[in-house]
Write an enzyme that holds these catalytic residues in place. Structure first.
Site, PDB file in Angstrom:
ATOM      1  N   CYS A  23       0.837  -1.203   0.000  1.00  0.00           N
ATOM      2  CA  CYS A  23       0.000   0.000   0.000  1.00  0.00           C
ATOM      3  C   CYS A  23       0.873   1.254   0.000  1.00  0.00           C
ATOM      4  O   CYS A  23       1.568   1.522  -0.966  1.00  0.00           O
ATOM      5  CB  CYS A  23      -0.977  -0.033   1.173  1.00  0.00           C
ATOM      6  SG  CYS A  23      -2.394   1.074   0.941  1.00  0.00           S
ATOM      7  N   HIS A  53      -3.521  -5.653   0.868  1.00  0.00           N
ATOM      8  CA  HIS A  53      -3.425  -6.011   2.273  1.00  0.00           C
ATOM      9  C   HIS A  53      -3.861  -7.473   2.418  1.00  0.00           C
ATOM     10  O   HIS A  53      -4.653  -7.981   1.633  1.00  0.00           O
ATOM     11  CB  HIS A  53      -4.340  -5.127   3.119  1.00  0.00           C
ATOM     12  CG  HIS A  53      -3.896  -3.704   3.179  1.00  0.00           C
ATOM     13  ND1 HIS A  53      -2.751  -3.314   3.832  1.00  0.00           N
ATOM     14  CD2 HIS A  53      -4.455  -2.574   2.661  1.00  0.00           C
ATOM     15  CE1 HIS A  53      -2.622  -2.002   3.731  1.00  0.00           C
ATOM     16  NE2 HIS A  53      -3.626  -1.530   3.007  1.00  0.00           N
TER      17      HIS A  53
END
Length: 485
Positions: free
Chosen positions: A328, A427
């Site tokens: 991310c 994630h």
């Protein structure tokens, strides 16, 4: 139908409220339709529901333990700190606004309406709601603005169980003091105590338990022993409690502890296999076998802090030598540049990245991508070649768009020419057994070590383990009586 609920409050942060709620959800789900609920959660570890809503990861875990699908109603208000006393407010799973503490408290009346609606929807579909407070329940300076402890207690009139942590000492004073400081209309609903994280023979506690019960008139439901939870952590407080893996002297992964770190639970699945060491940006990086750059609530500010501390050069020095993963915000940092139109850091500017991947990221609008995804591994490089074409699952929570000429998981992410620098928006990457084992196998082989696959415990078994431990140490008959079931 009667609206049944049970509220778990704590004497402080990290006393075990979330795990107690998880255990109770699991136990009650055997006979009832159960939903977890936390009115307001402040956490940088979040989860994406099937319909793309963002909630605290603790409520997602609790919902799964209860055998129900996580929904935004289970955590209607999520606060994600961005720094400088400002948090992003997630309302019913959607980005609402960035607010200071004062601005947020000014909107409490609006929040109360949101909470009432969420509870009503949950009660329509479930027999009982197991609710969780936040931090310490007796924050007397916040009572008039509190929605998650005193506010939830007043809104629902639920029976309350108060949890205290004996590991840090002072548990009797903490339990007694919390009850003493609660408003009278809330105090009357405290029906039981649970003492958590005890090490040793519980017999030595009996005189204290008896005296606490006599002083308060509230029964102690039980003493939970300290044991290693095999479910994800909720917040960064628990980073200091990490235990080493059985092979910690053999393989070490360094996770850069960014000042605004988020979703550090991404790396917990690796902890049973290798030593996962969190390194502050002003610390010596040492000589790890792999480096992980995690997500962050403010990519640009953390990138600037990396550069100011010199950690950027320490990471760059390992290019081509060991695997470097960015997830991310960490993925965005690995690129050439990050352009911000003003939505991330307030002013239009371009920032130089770590230049470890041939990518560029643009923050063009205040819009967050939140979605669960399934991708295929593009098996480029020495780590991923053994799982080429296999599926992995994860979820995305990010602002910004990144261009990549060499993707790594379907159309996501990027990988360098040597196959050692890998970036992704996914994630939950290491929740995938194939990814996890591919990385650790590579690290072991590189060091000439025998690769020993992990002992796998399923998510379901982890919930059962927690529930069984709870039932063995808690007066369940009394708990059922308190809950009115």
């Amino acid at each position: 139908m009667e609206k049944k609920s049970l509220l778990i409050l704590g004497t402080a942060s990290h006393v075990g409220k979330s795990s107690v709620v998880t255990a109770i959800c699991r136990i009650l789900s055997r006979n009832y339709r159960v939903a977890p609920f936390k009115a307001q959660n402040m956490s940088l570890n979040s989860w994406i529901t099937k319909d793309g809503k963002e909630i605290g990861i603790a409520q997602a875990i609790q919902a799964k333990a209860a055998g129900t699908e996580p929904t935004a109603d289970m955590n209607p208000v999520l606060l994600k700190p961005k720094g400088d006393c400002v948090s992003q407010v997630i309302l019913l799973g959607e980005p609402y606004a960035d607010k200071s503490a004062g601005q947020y408290y000014d909107s409490i009346e609006e929040m109360n309406g949101v909470l009432e609606g969420a509870l009503e929807r949950l009660w329509k579909e479930h027999d009982i709601i197991v609710m969780e407070g936040a931090g310490g329940a007796a924050e007397i300076n916040l009572y008039e603005r509190d929605v998650v402890n005193v506010g939830t207690a007043r809104l629902t009139q639920a029976p309350i169980i108060l949890v205290g942590d004996i590991e840090r000492g002072g548990v009797f004073a903490s339990l007694y003091g919390t009850v003493a400081l609660l408003p009278e209309d809330v105090k009357k609903n405290v029906k039981g105590f649970i003492i958590n994280k005890f090490r040793g023979d519980p017999e030595i506690l009996k005189p204290g338990l008896k005296q606490l019960e006599e002083i308060t008139g509230i029964p102690v439901l039980g003493v939970l022993p300290h044991f290693k939870l095999r479910i994800p952590s909720e917040d960064s407080v628990s980073l200091g409690d990490k235990e080493g893996a059985k092979n910690e002297k053999e393989v070490e992964i360094a996770v850069i502890r960014l000042p605004r770190i988020s979703n550090f639970t991404d790396f917990e699945p690796l902890e049973g296999l290798v030593k996962v060491h969190y390194v502050d940006i002003d610390e010596d990086l040492g000589n790890p076998d792999a480096i992980m750059i995690p997500g962050t609530k403010n990519t640009i500010n953390d990138l600037l802090d990396l550069r100011a501390s010199g950690m950027d050069k320490k990471i760059q020095a390992f290019k081509g030598k060991i695997p470097i993963f960015g997830i991310c915000g960490g993925y965005q940092m690995l690129g050439r540049t990050i352009f911000d139109s003003g939505v991330e850091n307030g002013v239009e500017a371009e920032f130089e990245g770590l230049r470890l991947l041939d990518i560029g990221t643009k923050f063009g609008e205040y819009k967050k991508r939140t979605i669960q995804v399934t991708k295929k591994v593009n098996g480029y490089g020495p780590i991923l070649k053994s799982i080429d074409g296999e599926d992995i699952k994860g979820y995305e929570i990010h602002m910004g768009v990144t261009d990549s000429n060499r993707t790594v998981f379907g159309d996501d992410g990027a990988i360098d020419e040597e196959g050692l620098v890998i970036g992704t928006y996914l994630h939950g990457l290491f929740d995938n057994e194939n990814i996890r084992n591919a990385l650790v196998r590579y690290l072991c082989e590189k060091k000439g070590l025998e690769y020993r696959p992990e002992e796998i415990i399923s998510e379901n078994d982890a919930y059962e383990e927690l529930a069984n431990r709870f039932e063995q140490n808690i007066d369940m008959e009394k708990l059922y009586e308190i809950a009115g079931i």
